[in-house]
Design an enzyme around this catalytic site. Structure first.
Site, PDB file in Angstrom:
ATOM      1  N   CYS A 199      -2.239   9.492   2.382  1.00  0.00           N
ATOM      2  CA  CYS A 199      -1.829   8.917   1.096  1.00  0.00           C
ATOM      3  C   CYS A 199      -2.820   9.225  -0.017  1.00  0.00           C
ATOM      4  O   CYS A 199      -2.458   9.277  -1.182  1.00  0.00           O
ATOM      5  CB  CYS A 199      -1.628   7.421   1.242  1.00  0.00           C
ATOM      6  SG  CYS A 199      -3.067   6.588   1.921  1.00  0.00           S
ATOM      7  N   GLU A 210       0.877  -1.183   0.000  1.00  0.00           N
ATOM      8  CA  GLU A 210       0.000   0.000   0.000  1.00  0.00           C
ATOM      9  C   GLU A 210       0.907   1.222   0.000  1.00  0.00           C
ATOM     10  O   GLU A 210       1.447   1.608   1.031  1.00  0.00           O
ATOM     11  CB  GLU A 210      -0.903  -0.021   1.247  1.00  0.00           C
ATOM     12  CG  GLU A 210      -1.849  -1.205   1.321  1.00  0.00           C
ATOM     13  CD  GLU A 210      -2.991  -1.132   0.298  1.00  0.00           C
ATOM     14  OE1 GLU A 210      -3.209  -0.053  -0.284  1.00  0.00           O
ATOM     15  OE2 GLU A 210      -3.639  -2.170   0.072  1.00  0.00           O
TER      16      GLU A 210
HETATM   17  P1  NAD Z   1       8.170   4.733   4.826  1.00  0.00           P
HETATM   18  O1  NAD Z   1       8.225   3.909   3.610  1.00  0.00           O
HETATM   19  O2  NAD Z   1       9.298   5.644   5.124  1.00  0.00           O
HETATM   20  O3  NAD Z   1       8.015   3.805   6.140  1.00  0.00           O
HETATM   21  C1  NAD Z   1       7.049   2.768   6.248  1.00  0.00           C
HETATM   22  C2  NAD Z   1       7.599   1.668   7.142  1.00  0.00           C
HETATM   23  O4  NAD Z   1       8.811   1.144   6.588  1.00  0.00           O
HETATM   24  C3  NAD Z   1       7.917   2.099   8.562  1.00  0.00           C
HETATM   25  O5  NAD Z   1       7.441   1.115   9.453  1.00  0.00           O
HETATM   26  C4  NAD Z   1       9.427   2.178   8.591  1.00  0.00           C
HETATM   27  O6  NAD Z   1       9.973   1.815   9.833  1.00  0.00           O
HETATM   28  C5  NAD Z   1       9.870   1.188   7.534  1.00  0.00           C
HETATM   29  N1  NAD Z   1      11.076   1.619   6.824  1.00  0.00           N
HETATM   30  C6  NAD Z   1      11.426   2.893   6.504  1.00  0.00           C
HETATM   31  N2  NAD Z   1      12.584   2.898   5.808  1.00  0.00           N
HETATM   32  C7  NAD Z   1      12.960   1.604   5.684  1.00  0.00           C
HETATM   33  C8  NAD Z   1      14.072   0.955   5.053  1.00  0.00           C
HETATM   34  N3  NAD Z   1      15.021   1.630   4.424  1.00  0.00           N
HETATM   35  N4  NAD Z   1      14.130  -0.390   5.130  1.00  0.00           N
HETATM   36  C9  NAD Z   1      13.175  -1.100   5.747  1.00  0.00           C
HETATM   37  N5  NAD Z   1      12.106  -0.530   6.365  1.00  0.00           N
HETATM   38  C10 NAD Z   1      12.000   0.795   6.338  1.00  0.00           C
HETATM   39  O7  NAD Z   1       6.776   5.520   4.733  1.00  0.00           O
HETATM   40  P2  NAD Z   1       6.190   6.582   5.736  1.00  0.00           P
HETATM   41  O8  NAD Z   1       7.061   7.784   5.757  1.00  0.00           O
HETATM   42  O9  NAD Z   1       5.876   5.926   7.032  1.00  0.00           O
HETATM   43  O10 NAD Z   1       4.804   6.946   5.024  1.00  0.00           O
HETATM   44  C11 NAD Z   1       4.726   7.859   3.970  1.00  0.00           C
HETATM   45  C12 NAD Z   1       4.515   7.155   2.649  1.00  0.00           C
HETATM   46  O11 NAD Z   1       3.573   6.105   2.791  1.00  0.00           O
HETATM   47  C13 NAD Z   1       3.907   8.063   1.577  1.00  0.00           C
HETATM   48  O12 NAD Z   1       4.463   7.732   0.335  1.00  0.00           O
HETATM   49  C14 NAD Z   1       2.437   7.708   1.599  1.00  0.00           C
HETATM   50  O13 NAD Z   1       1.738   8.005   0.424  1.00  0.00           O
HETATM   51  C15 NAD Z   1       2.503   6.249   1.864  1.00  0.00           C
HETATM   52  N6  NAD Z   1       1.286   5.789   2.498  1.00  0.00           N
HETATM   53  C16 NAD Z   1       0.502   4.914   1.806  1.00  0.00           C
HETATM   54  C17 NAD Z   1      -0.687   4.485   2.380  1.00  0.00           C
HETATM   55  C18 NAD Z   1      -1.591   3.524   1.672  1.00  0.00           C
HETATM   56  O14 NAD Z   1      -2.466   2.960   2.331  1.00  0.00           O
HETATM   57  N7  NAD Z   1      -1.451   3.300   0.383  1.00  0.00           N
HETATM   58  C19 NAD Z   1      -1.055   4.930   3.647  1.00  0.00           C
HETATM   59  C20 NAD Z   1      -0.216   5.816   4.306  1.00  0.00           C
HETATM   60  C21 NAD Z   1       0.963   6.224   3.731  1.00  0.00           C
END
Ligand code: NAD
Length: 493
Positions: free
Chosen positions: A284, A250
């Site tokens: 998002c 997602e």
């Molecule tokens: P992110 O990808 O930075 O982090 C998400 C998760 O991944 C967190 O639990 C984090 O600890 C982990 N993570 C971060 N970097 C990592 C890495 N290098 N290796 C492994 N794990 C890692 O996303 P975010 O900042 O939490 O959220 C923002 C993004 O998420 C935006 O792009 C937004 O559009 C998207 N989003 C999508 C939905 C959806 O339902 N489609 C919902 C909310 C947010």
């Protein structure tokens, strides 16, 4: 991590900001952690193994067990609701009402729906049987996948962590949950509540940052459900590949909103502005940029400002939240071109607040168009023909959401046929997400797979097709030699 020290109960903000550095606890356990929820790599391995054993024991399969666990989760969350609101307020100043609207109410709805429909969803689904297989019956059996890993994003920490967990539970799996570490208070609280009340071999929260997430991803699962950025989605997908693990991603993207020449401007802008500034644009599904027909641009801009003023957005009023951290504050602030600000643009870094901002005369080359905004900025791009607007949308990766404001059927038809997006709305924005009869998910760069309501159940199940034959007769048709006559008959059947 910045936390806020005042009590949310009085609805007043805030505003002493405490600085403490986030730290990884993978190798060295944080002895000060109140919850003991961070784990070493070896402990993570043992946890996943214990969940595999538990799943293999068949304990999670019965409807009664699933119902009991779902009700336990529901009651646990209800009895700690005030704590949930206090924690999220500490994380980014989000008020109780804002949290109810965007987090707990949708989550409780998912839980109630799962509890109410579990028996129906788990029943084998009958389908027709073709002549060739008569006498016989055909059906689809929902089979739990096994051990699942759910990784949550920070912007709706309860909803985006626990709604997939509900899906995993209702489908009869065991679950490891890794909430986002950025809202530290909500992460700690979910870990505390769940880990004190559920068997780790059934449901367990592992807190942590990148090293912990990587350690989790080093294990083998039967399903990984990830919510976050496309960038990290690729890392997750890569980690799943060696085991051919089923993955739901997602993700996000730049969601367009198109105001066609014939749009109902007043009601359209009202809906758009509400959708844009929920959670300060850290959503998002948030409309990222608006393509407006030249003939109505001035009216749209004027209405946008009126609507923003009517809301009187502020953390103090409970309808606005802080940017999650300084990194995100700086990222969003850098997108604002002062020359193009039509309204807003004020900001306070110490409080991590950026005023709702409208930018105009924006082009696809501007900084604000280079990445997903994920903050309180809306950009207006003018167009003359629908082709021009559609070309702009299609020049970006497939977005998570698409919105059209128009009363013309031909325009609506073209929008649906020509513009790819995960989910969308016509004459509204974001609200498609509140109908649990509609699946939620992205396409291409904005994700793969779908969930919510019954789709969550299917997302965490293998929908196993089965043919059951009767034994009282067996036609010889498919056996032995195949004459032209036999082949014709088989073909007809
Ligand atoms: P992110 O990808 O930075 O982090 C998400 C998760 O991944 C967190 O639990 C984090 O600890 C982990 N993570 C971060 N970097 C990592 C890495 N290098 N290796 C492994 N794990 C890692 O996303 P975010 O900042 O939490 O959220 C923002 C993004 O998420 C935006 O792009 C937004 O559009 C998207 N989003 C999508 C939905 C959806 O339902 N489609 C919902 C909310 C947010």
């Amino acid at each position: 991590m910045n936390t806020l020290t005042e009590n949310p109960a009085n609805g007043q903000s805030v505003l002493s900001v405490v600085n403490s550095q986030p730290h990884s606890t993978l190798k060295e356990k944080d002895v000060n952690s109140p919850t003991e929820t961070t784990m070493t790599e070896q402990e993570i391995q043992q946890l996943v193994e214990s969940q595999r054993q538990y799943f293999r024991s068949g304990a999670t399969l019965s409807v009664e067990f699933r119902l009991q666990q779902l009700k336990k989760l529901r009651d646990l969350l209800h009895s700690h609701e005030d704590e949930l609101y206090a924690a999220i307020y500490k994380d980014f100043g989000k008020s109780k009402h804002h949290t109810q609207l965007t987090e707990t109410y949708p989550l409780f709805e998912e839980l109630e729906m799962a509890i109410k429909n579990l028996r129906k969803w788990t029943k084998p689904r009958k389908v027709k049987t073709n002549l060739l297989n008569q006498p016989g019956k055909s059906f689809i059996v929902a089979e739990p996948l096994g051990v699942t890993l759910v990784i949550g994003a920070w912007n709706f920490p309860y909803n985006l962590s626990l709604t997939p967990v509900v899906g995993s539970m209702v489908a009869g799996n065991t679950t490891v949950l890794k909430p986002s570490e950025l809202p530290a208070e909500t992460s700690h609280l979910m870990a505390k509540l769940i880990n004190e009340n559920f068997e780790p071999s059934y449901l367990h929260v592992v807190e942590g940052e990148i090293p912990e997430t990587m350690a989790l991803l080093n294990q083998r699962y039967d399903k990984i459900f990830f919510t976050g950025s496309p960038q990290v989605g690729k890392i997750v997908n890569k980690a799943a590949a060696p085991h051919l693990t089923n993955v739901t991603l997602e993700l996000g993207g730049k969601n367009p909103a198109i105001f066609a020449e014939d749009a109902s401007v007043d009601v359209g802008v009202k809906r758009l502005i509400w959708a844009k500034f929920i959670n300060s644009g850290q959503l998002c599904l948030s409309p990222d940029y608006v393509l407006v027909h030249k003939s109505i641009k001035d009216r749209v801009l004027e209405r946008m400002v009126n609507e923003i003023k009517k809301h009187n957005y502020s953390v103090e009023n409970g309808n606005f939240v802080r940017l999650i951290n300084e990194r995100n504050f700086d990222r969003v602030a850098a997108m604002i071109d002062p020359e193009k600000v039509y309204y807003g643009g004020e900001m306070n870094r110490e409080e991590r607040v950026i005023e709702p901002t409208v930018m105009h005369n924006v082009t696809v080359d501007d900084a604000v168009m280079q990445d997903e905004v994920f903050g309180p900025i809306i950009s207006v791009i003018e167009f003359e023909t629908l082709d021009e607007a559609f070309d702009i949308v299609k020049s970006f990766e497939k977005p998570l959401a698409g919105y059209l404001f128009s009363n013309d059927q031909a325009t609506k038809d073209r929008f649906l046929a020509e513009i790819p997006f995960g989910s969308g709305a016509i004459n509204d924005a974001v609200m498609q997400n509140t109908n649990t009869n509609l699946p939620f998910g992205g396409v291409g760069n904005s994700g793969m797979g779908r969930y919510h309501g019954e789709y969550s159940f299917e997302c965490f199940s293998h929908m196993k097709p089965v043919l059951e034959k009767a034994n009282w007769i067996e036609l010889d048709l498919k056996y032995y030699g195949h004459s032209d006559r036999q082949m014709n008959l088989i073909r007809k059947l």
